[in-house]
Design an enzyme around this catalytic site. Sequence first.
Site, PDB file in Angstrom:
ATOM      1  N   ASP A 294       0.786  -1.199  -0.003  1.00 49.78           N
ATOM      2  CA  ASP A 294       0.143  -0.137   0.068  1.00 49.78           C
ATOM      3  C   ASP A 294       1.023   1.285   0.098  1.00 49.78           C
ATOM      4  O   ASP A 294       2.366   1.105   0.384  1.00 49.78           O
ATOM      5  CB  ASP A 294      -0.865  -0.007   1.195  1.00 49.78           C
ATOM      6  CG  ASP A 294      -2.338   0.637   0.870  1.00 49.78           C
ATOM      7  OD1 ASP A 294      -2.303   1.426  -0.062  1.00 49.78           O
ATOM      8  OD2 ASP A 294      -3.350   0.536   1.668  1.00 49.78           O
ATOM      9  N   GLU A 642     -17.061  10.514   4.780  1.00 48.65           N
ATOM     10  CA  GLU A 642     -16.483   8.888   4.804  1.00 48.65           C
ATOM     11  C   GLU A 642     -15.616   8.829   3.803  1.00 48.65           C
ATOM     12  O   GLU A 642     -15.841   8.876   2.325  1.00 48.65           O
ATOM     13  CB  GLU A 642     -17.635   8.166   5.247  1.00 48.65           C
ATOM     14  CG  GLU A 642     -18.480   7.798   4.210  1.00 48.65           C
ATOM     15  CD  GLU A 642     -19.507   6.611   4.203  1.00 48.65           C
ATOM     16  OE1 GLU A 642     -19.227   5.932   5.197  1.00 48.65           O
ATOM     17  OE2 GLU A 642     -20.405   6.534   3.476  1.00 48.65           O
TER      18      GLU A 642
END
Length: 895
Positions: A294, A642
């Site tokens: 990542d 979000e």
Amino acid sequence: MKKARRCIPLVGLVLLICFPGILAAQQTAGGKTTDLTDGASKKDDYRHYPMWNTSLPIEQRVNDLVSRLTLEEKVGQMLNAAPAIVRLGIPAYDWWNETLHGVARTPYHVTSYPQAIGMAATWDTAALYQMADYSATEGRAVHNKATSTGRNNERYMGLTYWTPNINIFRDPRWGRGQETYGEDPYLTAKLGAAFVRGLQGDDPKYLKAAACAKHFAVHSGPEPSRHADNFTPSAHDLWDTYLPAFHELIVNARVAGVMCAYNALNSQPCCANDLLMNDILRHQWKFDGYVTSDCWAIDDFFKYHKTHKDATSAAVDAIIHGTDVECGTSVYYSLVDAVKKGLLTEQQLDVSVKRLFTIRYRLGMFDPASQVKYAQTPESVLESPEHVAHALKMARESIVLLQNRDQLLPLSRTIRKIAVIGPNADNKIAVLGNYNGTPSHVVTLLEGIKKKLGPDAEVIYEKAVNYTNDTLLAYRDIAPLLSFNGEQGVQAQYYNNEKLSGEPVKSLIEKDIDHYWAEGQTPVPGLGTIHYSARYTTLLSAPKSETMNFEIEGDDGYRLYINDKMIVDAWQRNRWGARQFLLPVKKDSTYKIVIEFYQNEGNAGIRLKAGDRVKTDFTALAEKLKGVDAIIFAGGISPQLEGEEMPVQVPGFNGGDRTSIMLPQVQTELLQALQRGGKPVVFVMMTGSAIACPWENENIPAILNAWYGGQEAGTAIADVLFGDYNPSGRLPVTFYQSDKDLPAFGDYSMQGRTYRYFNGKALYPFGYGLSYSRFNYSQLNIPENTAQGTPLAVKAIVTNTGDRDGDEVVQLYVSHPGIAGAPVKALKGFRRVHLQRGETKALSFRLTPEELSLINEKGIAYQPKGKITISIGGRQPGTDHQSTSNVVSKTILIH
């Protein structure tokens, strides 16, 4: 020499015709390009090397290529932005690309499907496969266009997509849960596998595109602490919940890539984890694809986890554990010195480099375009009619009817006056979700209803509230007040760096400061798509003396100066961050305004607006709407609140996550006022996660959950509201009653989580969804007993007993009563079927021994003897919620 001189032009012509991707690929720096053939013919005629011989096996070609690389060149190829190797004709390539729900972050218009959680609500593997296939088609067109224009080495132009996100949405507070396929391992596995197969294609030699299963593993928030978190799930939970979807994609769907997660597992960072990377992934599952970290996860080893002393030790450990690509900027550069110091062998690097080039060869990047059918995909496929139609199909299928008291829905098409109210009524950002592309047109709910009812109907629109407060900025048009050097407008200067340094790439006069660029787009020609900055300069002329309300909002860093005095300093990364300020002005005076802005990565925007802050009078609004036939309230939440590691701090939200799953109180208060007005109220909820709305469930007659529905969201919602489509979506997550139902967010134990281990009563259960029709299940046929290790045939009948055609989502659950630690029930089969009114269809499932097994406390699968219960229906067994379908069950004996 003569022969060489005579052949070089001919070979060059052949390369130009047959290898356009290679010759068009260029090394870029500051907007400059370097022809990869420069000097190559003088030093090394690489075109005759086995690496270019298309008749040889890929493995042989890869081995030849890697054998010719220097140590430094090998390390360069292990960065996400791999540089060109001119002497061998190897083009630069950036591994980083996204296509979560349609191609994302490109500068071109593409088709945008519902957010992943919405696609999961379709429970439609065939539709998801088709969506992934269409996305790969558009991705190929983007890549081909980028190749033809010399941009194929830029980020978001490649064919290696870092998707799907198959983490388990174990807690509804996680802001990135919207990117997943929900809370259930079985549903996630089947949907994820369909996506991978659709994206990668079925060509025996070439990948259409390369999928990547992420984030491996045990990763689902919290966002603010994700770089330092260490999780220690039990062996049971690891193998029962967190790993099954990865197993399905890696072992069965043959996904090309895997992304390892930020967090640590059992005190080892995931990208250097003995259990995950060496034992499970490479040894047990025999994964031979590539692994990427990542982004900046390797930095986390020494910056946040503190498990490694420096970049070199982190890089070495990541390589030892098979992390082939560093998504980041710096750590893997240290591998050169690591090899020279004996911390690592060059042969260990070769393993990773070969994996990476194998993927690029499988994508056809080193073969003539004439041999790779996907390399001929034209630009015309972008937003093609069939792709847009499929986006509408999936948006319709994703909508979940949660409440329909007294059959208020569908609404009559004869309605002549309707109100569309709320923060999501006309919000294009909300329907596109995150990790999204940019379509040429987005249909909001407001537009969808206007189109549905036509010009003769009156549609009243009021935003009324923000998501969490009732005070709006009623904007003024300040563009006429702005000027620069006597010309109306704003001087905009754009720079190809984040520091406003050097000469601007472009200077021009713009109308105002109100910009939004999706990731991959660029403000002006010649400017990069990331790491740019801008300076906006203007004079504001005050028409009267007053105190003006201003709002400045930027998606990254920005500063505001008025009369050369800094007023707002938000230079630190500030995605979706807004600031308000007051400016007293005098009539006929001028005020110099300068805004400096930089874009790091991702979406970008900078906006300066002025207006009057007005508190909405709910009673007055309800009174104003007394003459309407119905009220549609479009509320819920938004990807503006979000998402991934966001600097959002408003009530109920923190850092991209939610601190409460309750519908924001201001929306409930508005709905209460609207309901008191006596008009029918429909609540259209948009969200990427479960929202608790107990008051609405008891008092609002009709509730639709529409997720973030993509570019056709407004059309799809209007189709359901007015009965042109019979709703058929089913929840891929549990909607709990309140925050009290949730264990601690950072606790990764599955006890009390998701429908499989939750013993309370949900507001709306996993698998729930109503229809305008009714479906009846009968004639459940299962053997009374069966032996361990043998498949189990399950048959039943379903009939549409209603007066409308519609889709039903058939769900099969297995439970093991009396066995400690077993799930309360577990989904083990599902199927979407279309039934005309009055039609009956036979259903048949075959449960494998694996699907009848459990996981013990050591993480080992076993099939227990004794009683098991099999249930089939349009919902979970054992729930007493209103429903439009029943459940039939049978208990049998395993011996």
